[in-house]
Design a protein around this motif. Sequence first.
Motif: not given
Lengths: 261, 237
Positions: A135-143
Amino acid sequence: MNHYYTAFKAIALREMLRFLQQRERFLAALVRPLVWLLVFAAGFRAALGLSITPPYETYITYETYIVPGLCGMILLFNGMQSSLSLVYDREMGSMRLLLTAPLPRWFLLFSKLCGATFIGLLQCYAFLSIAGAFGISMPTVGYLAALPALLLAGIMLGALGLALSSFIKQLENFAGVMNFVIFPMFFLSSALYPLWKMAESSELLHDICALNPFTHAVELIRFALYAEINLMAAVSVFLTAIVFLSIAIWGYDPSRGMKRK
Amino acid sequence: MTLRVSNLSFNYQAKQALKDVSFDAEKGRFTALLGPNGAGKSTLFGLLTRLLTVNNGVIEVAGIDLRQHPLAALAKMGIVFQQPTLDLDLSVQQNLRYFAALHGLSGKSAEMRIEASLDRLGMRERAKEKLRKMNGGHRRRTELARALLHEPSVLLLDEPTVGLDASSRTAITDHVHQLTADGLTVLWSTHLTDEVHPDDALILLHQGVLKEAGTAKDLQNGQSLQDWFLSKTGAEA
């Protein structure tokens, strides 16, 4: 040109094959940051209050804060571990084999560095996926945006390892350097705590942290994970990478003699 | 001449490791570089392979000056180092592919050369085996196959039989002697006199100085090569 491409591919692939065969290394590379994320950060969350600073637009948990620093940690360990293998290679013959290939030495070293960095990237994305699963995620485009940042940071830290390896004669000496490089670099940076927090306790420590190239690598990754560019960090990491790489190439110059008595 | 060394000197800081060494290794001939431990053989190999830089003197490989055109000269050399260079966790074929790529060979041409070099050493059927499963003799053979893969003009071997049992040692020594029949220039460094055949060119290096050079059987002058070697170098061998 074809010769360069063929050799680059082979050197990078060999690094990759070696890494895939060392399953413990892959496991250790993942467990280390995950322990920090899931144990250390959970305990620390209550102790550390974070205010809203860029690139964050809202309050974030401590776990979210340290993810970029842990990516940096993976790259730092990976860079040092690859150079450790270089010292080993030099004691064996494989470094001799590489350096007697009919290609410029800087190119051979750069290829090896890129190979090692690709492995670092692989580890970072494996870590980010597991963090995401918790559950520790970033915005998709960030990846996606993080890829060039991780690559640049990986090259800088790998070049540091390469430079160190050229001045270390034996494996035994390397362990000491690891302690004197990895720990100060990691703890004197913005990986675990924001710089403003550091300034509250000591201006001097804050200044050291602000100068630490690892801080810039972490900030570059942090902003990239939110699809933003931290220009100062990017330029700083790029220039530091060039300096470290130049030292490494100088260190491996045949006139200095990699083959010592 | 395919390997020419002229007036070569080298210092490790204050210690002089080589003093004004000059010799030629002829095309199609096995040249043995004989010397006790510490004679300067490894330093000479370091200079020949550009792991060390030549400051005083000239090295020419197939007519190419190593200092002025290092990459072209390195492309003409096959090198077997004293230390193992192969990755034990990779197969013979993977190791050879890696080396081929370092020399710009890939695809079909690389595969053909790998097969040919393994054939020459009778190792084709072991191409897919991991090096770790092989004994010292077969690992050394693979090193030799690797060094010959790009069809060099000059083959340099730095004490290549270290750590091998008697039969593997003889097999490798004989095989490299046979290679000279195809016109390959061989420089073989050793401190073991039984690896030198009577018709080989022989260079004796002692305390960084080239003491003797000629054909082995002429130099030994009726003595056994071992006795001759000991008489020239003292009891250090």
